[in-house]
Design a protein around this motif. Structure first.
Motif, PDB file in Angstrom:
ATOM      1  N   HIS A 148      -4.165  -1.490   2.281  1.00 30.13           N
ATOM      2  CA  HIS A 148      -4.829  -0.690   1.249  1.00 30.13           C
ATOM      3  C   HIS A 148      -4.204   0.702   1.157  1.00 30.13           C
ATOM      4  CE1 HIS A 148      -8.157  -3.621   0.986  1.00 30.13           C
ATOM      5  NE2 HIS A 148      -8.038  -3.717   2.304  1.00 30.13           N
ATOM      6  N   ASP A 149      -4.314   1.292  -0.027  1.00 28.63           N
ATOM      7  CA  ASP A 149      -3.869   2.676  -0.195  1.00 28.63           C
ATOM      8  C   ASP A 149      -4.734   3.592   0.669  1.00 28.63           C
ATOM      9  OD1 ASP A 149      -2.083   1.743  -2.008  1.00 28.63           O
ATOM     10  OD2 ASP A 149      -3.156   2.457  -3.783  1.00 28.63           O
ATOM     11  N   SER A 207       0.837  -1.203   0.000  1.00 28.49           N
ATOM     12  CA  SER A 207       0.000   0.000   0.000  1.00 28.49           C
ATOM     13  C   SER A 207       0.871   1.251   0.000  1.00 28.49           C
ATOM     14  CB  SER A 207      -0.911   0.008   1.234  1.00 28.49           C
ATOM     15  OG  SER A 207      -0.183   0.378   2.392  1.00 28.49           O
TER      16      SER A 207
END
Length: 644
Positions: free
Chosen positions: A545-546, A2
């Motif tokens: 996650h980003d 991420s």
């Protein structure tokens, strides 16, 4: 992996009155444990305060022994050191990059957004966003209102999501759930951190525009400085750090040599302090006059150039008056031009500048030229006086030296001459060092601009990537909430609590357990586990996650409301289950494995009164510190030299 930003705390240092106190951390899980009332919780509070929190609650030992605090941390891999006064929350915060150095000027940051423009380098919360590569944005205080007030988001807002305080665990005060207006704002910040903030695409466009403007302004500033340095013959590539070290070494050598000479027995008897002071005063005067001479020469050059420009302007006006006199005649009457000999028609009076105005301007210029001429003459006279004074000082120095030679014969006079020459050499080196220090500060300013340009370029690049993702993928907030919900649900189901049905996050981003909102839960144990899971879920999301979430969590006393051993004095059976306590640490270990698999830096700092069995012998847990009031093998507290 991420693109969530990372913060790895390396060290907290307390600058004390008599000594310094420090605690070191590592990447991964750090545990600080020990007796109650040892100041453990204050460690996380001091870290938050040093990174921009509004205030700090001190305690007796800190009041008696401490002055300021320093936090050493890596932000996306780059080390910064923040330093703040512990007892004056309004004092500016200093920020050093990579290392502490007296020769390198720190950034000066405001602890308050209200004083952002007063501090040379702005507001600390916005600065930390910049070094993390997190784009600045504004959020609506009331999202449902079209005319809602917009608030700028800073790192201070993010701190609330990465620092779970002991007093907030299991409490409605966590994330201001007991204050509707503030809680709504926190949820808007949360959307921003999860990249699902409302009007995301238009916001990104606005941020790209703002940051591009800032980038051009910085590049223009840098270009202007470079142009000035080139015009003045400044050597940008010169190693000023090496020059300063050499100067310090030479000064030290000269001082050692002079001190050695002064220790000579005969020197102690015969060396006249009055002559020494006189020599020193003359040397100081020589240095001053040399600097004054340079200043006057610079001023003389400036005044001369200005006078020349005025003379040229007056010449131009004189020519204009002459032409105006020749051409200001009856319209349509042709006359021969005195320059090209071609016939020309007269100029209408109302289309030209009046002779009186031009003459007035010429008179003003004459006065300025007269004033400048007088200033130039005075400067020359002063320069002549300085040069004469400089020569007299040198002559006096020679006369005193000659007198000394006669009085004390060859050996003593040679000694005095050597010391005098060394003093002269030292003055020259000190003068050169001042110039090098000034030049190094100029280079440091260029380095700061380079860093700001680099940060802006990173932010713009990140924003452009986010814009592409926003346009192409148009991430559905529902998907983000679902991912966060799955993480939260998994943490709760595996917490050890029974009856973990109807665990979810609703569309308003409120947390529910057993089909009840967090604020409606009655069990202290369930509230505690839910509080921790809410914060852990965001950390896990940032790892996988980003997002704009830093992969850092500070957790204060997770065993709050949970007993390590089952005890009949607990009314809430769930609260006294030791497995709940152990499972907290098991989940931390699993998060460590997740981060390793994702190749993502992360850090958790846990403060606790006990040491969970799950941590013992597990290399994933680093015991950063243990405190004890009764066991002298361990420090009493962070302030370790007070025993109460």
């Amino acid at each position: 992996m991420s693109n969530s930003p990372s913060i790895i705390l390396e060290k907290l240092k307390i600058i004390g009155v008599d000594k310094n106190y420090e605690i070191k951390f590592r990447e991964g899980i750090n545990v600080i444990w020990g007796d109650v009332d040892c100041g453990k919780s204050s460690i996380l509070n001091i870290i938050s305060y040093c990174l921009g929190a509004s205030s700090i609650d001190t305690y007796d030992e800190l009041d008696a022994k401490a002055r300021s605090c320093q936090v050493f941390a890596r932000f996306n891999g780059v080390r910064y050191i923040f330093e703040r006064d512990l007892f004056d929350k309004d004092q500016y915060i200093k920020c050093h990059k990579e290392y502490l150095s007296e020769d390198k000027s720190p950034r000066i940051l405001s602890p308050s957004i209200n004083k952002e423009l007063d501090a040379p380098d702005g507001y600390i919360s916005f600065f930390i966003l910049d070094i993390l590569g997190i784009p600045r944005t504004e959020i609506k205080v009331s999202p449902s209102k079209a005319d809602s007030t917009m608030n700028r988001v800073g790192f201070k807002d993010i701190l609330k999501f990465i620092n779970l305080k002991q007093k907030d665990i299991a409490s409605d005060s966590m994330l201001s759930m007991n204050n509707a207006a503030r809680h709504v704002k926190h949820k808007e910040v949360l959307k921003y951190l999860l990249n699902i903030h409302n009007e995301k695409i238009s916001s990104i466009h606005a941020e790209i525009s703002n940051n591009t403007t800032s980038l051009k302004r910085k590049e223009s500033e840098k270009k202007g400085i470079f142009k000035f340095l080139e015009d003045t013959g400044f050597d940008i590539d010169y190693d000023y750090e090496k020059k300063l070290l050499e100067s310090d070494f030479l000064i030290s050598e000269i001082d050692n040599t002079i001190n050695s000479m002064k220790k000579d027995h005969r020197l102690k008897i015969e060396f006249s302090s009055s002559v020494k002071n006189e020599l020193s005063a003359i040397n100081e005067h020589i240095l001053w006059s040399a600097e004054k001479k340079k200043e006057l020469i610079d001023n003389l050059e400036k005044y001369t150039k200005l006078k020349k420009s005025y003379l040229e302007e007056m010449k131009s006006i004189t020519t204009t008056i002459d032409i105006e006199a020749r051409f200001s005649i009856i319209p349509d009457k042709e006359i021969n031009c005195p320059i090209c000999s071609l016939p020309q028609k007269g100029i209408l009076k109302d289309e030209s500048i009046s002779i009186d105005s031009l003459k007035h301007e010429k008179l003003q210029l004459k006065r300025k030229i007269t004033g400048l001429s007088s200033l130039i003459d005075n400067t020359r006279c002063e320069l002549s006086d300085i040069e004469r004074d400089h020569k007299i000082a040198l002559d006096n120095l020679d006369k005193i030296q000659s007198k000394y030679d006669v009085k004390f014969a060859n050996e003593v006079s040679s000694l005095v001459e050597t010391i005098s020459l060394l003093e002269k050499e030292k003055i020259e080196i000190l003068s050169s060092k001042k110039v090098s220090q000034r030049d190094k500060k100029i280079i440091s300013r260029l380095d700061i601009i380079d860093e700001e340009v680099s940060n802006l370029e990173k932010i713009i690049s990140r924003l452009e990537t986010d814009l592409v993702k926003a346009n192409e993928n148009a991430t559905n907030p529902t998907d983000v909430i679902k991912n966060l919900n799955d993480i939260f649900e998994d943490l709760m189901i595996n917490s050890g609590l029974s009856n973990m049905s109807n665990v979810y996050i609703d569309k308003k981003m409120d947390y529910h357990v057993r089909n009840r909102a967090f604020t409606k839960l009655t069990s202290g144990g369930v509230r505690t586990i839910t509080s921790i899971s809410i914060f852990l879920s965001k950390l896990v999301y940032a790892i996988n996650h980003d997002s704009n979430f830093p992969t850092l969590l500070m957790l204060d006393t997770p065993g709050n409301n949970i007993g390590r051993n089952r005890d009949s004095k607990f009314n809430d059976a769930e609260s006294s289950d030791p497995e709940l306590y152990e499972n907290i640490y098991r989940r931390l270990a699993i998060i460590s494995d997740l981060a390793k698999d994702a190749d993502k830096e992360f850090q958790i700092i846990v403060i606790d009164n006990d040491l969970a069995t799950a941590t013992m012998g597990d290399p994933r847990f680093y015991i950063a510190k243990r405190f004890s009031k009764s066991d002298n093998r361990f420090d009493h507290g962070l302030i370790d030299d007070i025993r109460i």
